[in-house]
Write a protein that holds these residues in place. Structure first.
Motif, short mmCIF file in Angstrom:
data_model
loop_
_atom_site.label_atom_id
_atom_site.label_comp_id
_atom_site.label_asym_id
_atom_site.label_seq_id
_atom_site.Cartn_x
_atom_site.Cartn_y
_atom_site.Cartn_z
N PHE A 315 0.80 -1.23 0.00
CA PHE A 315 0.00 0.00 0.00
C PHE A 315 0.83 1.28 0.00
CE2 PHE A 315 -2.36 3.10 2.72
CZ PHE A 315 -3.30 3.47 1.77
N CYS A 336 -7.98 1.05 -2.03
CA CYS A 336 -6.60 1.31 -1.62
C CYS A 336 -5.77 2.05 -2.66
CB CYS A 336 -5.89 0.03 -1.17
SG CYS A 336 -6.76 -0.80 0.17
N MET A 556 -5.08 0.16 8.37
CA MET A 556 -5.57 1.52 8.15
C MET A 556 -6.99 1.56 7.60
SD MET A 556 -5.77 2.45 4.71
CE MET A 556 -5.72 1.29 3.37
S1 MSK Z 1 -4.46 -3.96 0.03
S2 MSK Z 1 -6.87 -3.09 2.65
S3 MSK Z 1 -3.83 -1.68 2.28
S4 MSK Z 1 -3.95 -4.93 3.33
FE1 MSK Z 1 -5.75 -5.41 0.46
FE2 MSK Z 1 -3.21 -3.63 1.72
FE3 MSK Z 1 -4.96 -3.01 3.57
FE4 MSK Z 1 -5.44 -2.36 1.12
#
Ligand code: MSK
Ligand code: SF4
Length: 649
Positions: A315, A336, A556
């Motif tokens: 991310f 995301c 987050m």
């Molecule tokens: S992609 S929900 S930053 S784990 Fe699943 Fe990563 Fe969290 Fe998005």
């Protein structure tokens, strides 16, 4: 007063991110890290959950001098309502992702989905049996159509509890019945969250929080589980695959295309198209040596576990990937994907292309993704990226020379196979190892990275500590990518750090001590694995008995809140690296962190550093082991049938 600006070395741990972020900071480029500084300190009404803007008599903020909102809502009601809305957001994201895949399965079954076909018929037939759909003697498309329609009722059911809940151990289903939190249709649950939290509806914090657990179950034992099942049917059930991770996977002389988001449908076709001879010839004609497809976040995880496509990062690295100056195109789908991407890309030649009609970004090009012509759409996008290769400015290009090898793709099927072999695939050896104390328990480390903490420091330190303490670690989402970047997803590296008992078991069955199980929706695989452990016998008859814990160290997103809730409602304790936005209500905190233990046999725990988390986890695992009567040193021997029967009595 604004906090002092952090240095790159205070923000990230891995060398690739450090290198790129240092250059970005020197050039004064805005990134998630610099914006996090600018937003600090965060509003305390927000962090405590004490701000309500649910109607236009407000917004209202609760203080000692003004303990009630204009309508009379107190801190408990406001905090619980805000929490429930977060759970609704998380469940909606996962479940809408699941719905999209179900519709694709329906179309594929009817031959209306172009290149999408049923790739894993075994997974289809197994799912059909689980949902009481006749499959014997019937063609796969007919079975798939019935299954897709069955799945659609999981979204629309008004009163009937979700059929997917039946995949949980019966004892757990009884717990849900006893507390009246079996969800009906997913859509109804999410709508009800919004209704209950509208001004003047549900004011009882307990009632609101119980609906949070009900809605979360509609995600974990509903939409997410369905998403995983359908992905396996359409794209194949993952099995161990080698690849590599971090920004160094980008090629200096290849056309680099980065996919980012969560849905596997388009990226699956991009994976196919990226090795198409026609596309490769086109790339060569443009002066490149080939095409490198790489991923960010969970789209990365989806194509990693099925195709071994490398991972560019997680991310917090999405902007850093563009800042290498080597990305021709970043293709986003849903969840995301930061709205800042086009702004970061503006200083480079990178094209940001959004593909979902529900997820557009100002400054990004939009290319609606058409399922029926998916392969053609994928090839067209790659050709466009190849055309952009000539615009790459090599003076601005700096790809960090850092990537680590990894093994990923541990579906429950794959784990069973590793543990028992093709003909005796079973969780028995794992249960035995836990009972004998060689493995103390299983911990799922999941979730995001967050600029409010140093990238991956907590996640990686905790993983290292746990495997050294003989805990098998399973991972999903960005937490899995953190281990990948550290090189801890190869059996060789992780075994060297594992405790003696864990090492012995892993070596005997040929399995690494840190298992990458997939994307965020694949947290359902963790529940599935825990259910297999219960079914295998010897470790209690419910998930709340199994020595297992979930951890979200650097979470987050709202999805992480929902995941935490369905783990707890499933009887699995959850450690959070930082608290929910609930601390404005002592009652809500007490309910979630203590009272849930009496309801579900599990609760939330906050551990702000990895050492504290490791200690809490060991205490929780030990308590469960003690209850099971297995918390004493046992002779290290493989059990024969007689021993097993004796243990099960
Ligand atoms: S992609 S929900 S930053 S784990 Fe699943 Fe990563 Fe969290 Fe998005
Ligand atoms: Fe204020 Fe009540 Fe309206 Fe919330 S619902 S903004 S507490 S008046």
């Amino acid at each position: 007063m604004a906090k002092e600006k952090k240095k790159p070395a205070d923000r990230v741990t891995d060398a690739a991110s450090l290198e790129v972020l240092t250059r970005a900071d020197e050039a004064g480029v805005s990134t998630v890290f610099s914006r996090a500084d600018a937003q600090s300190p965060h509003c305390t009404f927000g962090t405590q959950g004490l701000c309500c803007r649910l109607c236009h008599m407000g917004p209202c903020r609760i203080t000692p001098k003004a303990p009630l909102g204009v309508c009379g809502a107190d801190a408990d009601t406001i905090v619980a309502r805000n929490f429930l809305r977060e759970v609704a957001g998380g469940a909606a994201a996962h479940c809408d992702h699941g719905r999209r895949l179900v519709l694709l399965l329906r179309d594929a079954a009817q031959g209306k989905a172009g290149s999408y076909v049923i790739k894993d018929e075994r997974a289809l037939r197994r799912a059909a049996r689980e949902y009481d759909i006749e499959e014997e003697g019937r063609d796969a498309p007919a079975v798939a159509l019935d299954l897709a329609n069955r799945f659609l009722t999981e979204f629309t059911s008004q009163e009937q509890a979700l059929a997917t809940l039946r995949l949980a151990p019966v004892t757990r289903q009884n717990v849900w019945d006893a507390h009246d939190i079996k969800p009906a249709g997913i859509d109804r649950m999410v709508v009800e969250c919004l209704h209950r939290t509208h001004m003047g509806v549900d004011h009882d914090y307990r009632n609101l929080l119980m609906h949070a657990f009900r809605t979360a179950l509609a995600d974990g034992w509903g939409g997410s589980r369905v998403a995983t099942i359908v992905s396996d049917i359409l794209f194949g059930t993952p099995s161990p695959v080698r690849s590599s991770a971090n920004l160094g996977v980008l090629g200096a002389d290849t056309v680099n295309v980065v996919v980012h988001g969560h849905e596997p449908a388009l990226s699956e076709m991009l994976a196919v198209a990226s090795s198409d001879p026609e596309v490769l010839d086109y790339a060569k004609a443009a002066g490149a040596s080939g095409v490198t497809l790489a991923g960010i976040c969970c789209t990365a995880n989806e194509i990693l576990v099925r195709h071994g496509i490398p991972v560019a990062g997680n991310f917090l690295q999405q902007e850093l990937a563009i800042l290498t100056g080597a990305v021709e195109m970043m293709i986003t789908d849903v969840q995301c994907c930061m709205p800042s991407l086009p702004e970061v890309a503006a200083a480079y030649h990178t094209q940001v292309v959004s593909t979902s009609d529900i997820a557009r970004t100002i400054g990004a090009e939009h290319a609606t993704f058409d399922d029926e012509h998916a392969l053609e759409s994928a090839k067209a996008l790659l050709r466009k990226a190849i055309d952009n290769y000539a615009r790459r400015d090599r003076r601005k290009m700096a790809i960090p020379d850092h990537q680590r090898p990894l093994v990923a793709g541990f579906s429950v099927d794959a784990i069973k196979y590793m543990l028992g072999g093709r003909f005796r695939a079973s969780f028995r050896p794992l249960n035995d190892a836990i009972m004998q104390g060689r493995i103390k328990g299983v911990v799922g480390i999941v979730g995001c990275s967050n600029p409010n903490s140093k990238l991956e420091e907590y996640t990686n330190a905790l993983t290292e500590e746990l495997i050294a303490r003989n805990v098998l670690v399973v991972k999903t989402g960005c937490a899995a990518i953190a281990s990948a970047k550290e090189g801890r997803l190869t059996p060789e590296a992780a075994l060297a750090q594992a405790g003696a008992g864990l090492k012995e078991v892993c070596e005997a069955v040929g399995m690494p001590p840190v298992l990458h199980m997939g994307s965020c929706v694949d947290n359902s695989r963790i529940l599935e694995a825990a259910t297999e452990v219960v079914a295998e016998g010897g470790l209690g008859d419910d998930l709340s008995a199994v020595p297992a814990v979930g951890v979200a160290p650097e979470w987050m997103s709202e999805k992480a809140v929902t995941i935490g809730c369905y783990f707890v409602a499933s009887g699995i304790d959850v450690i959070l690296g930082h608290p929910f936005h609930i601390e404005g209500s002592e009652k809500v905190v007490k309910f979630l962190n203590e009272e849930t233990a009496g309801l579900f046999g599990a609760s939330f725990h906050v551990a702000e550093d990895s050492q504290k988390a490791a200690d809490t986890i060991m205490r929780l695992l030990d308590a469960r082991r003690e209850k099971l009567g297995i918390n004493r040193a046992q002779e290290r021997k493989m059990l024969d049938m007689k021993d097993r029967r004796a243990l099960e009595v």
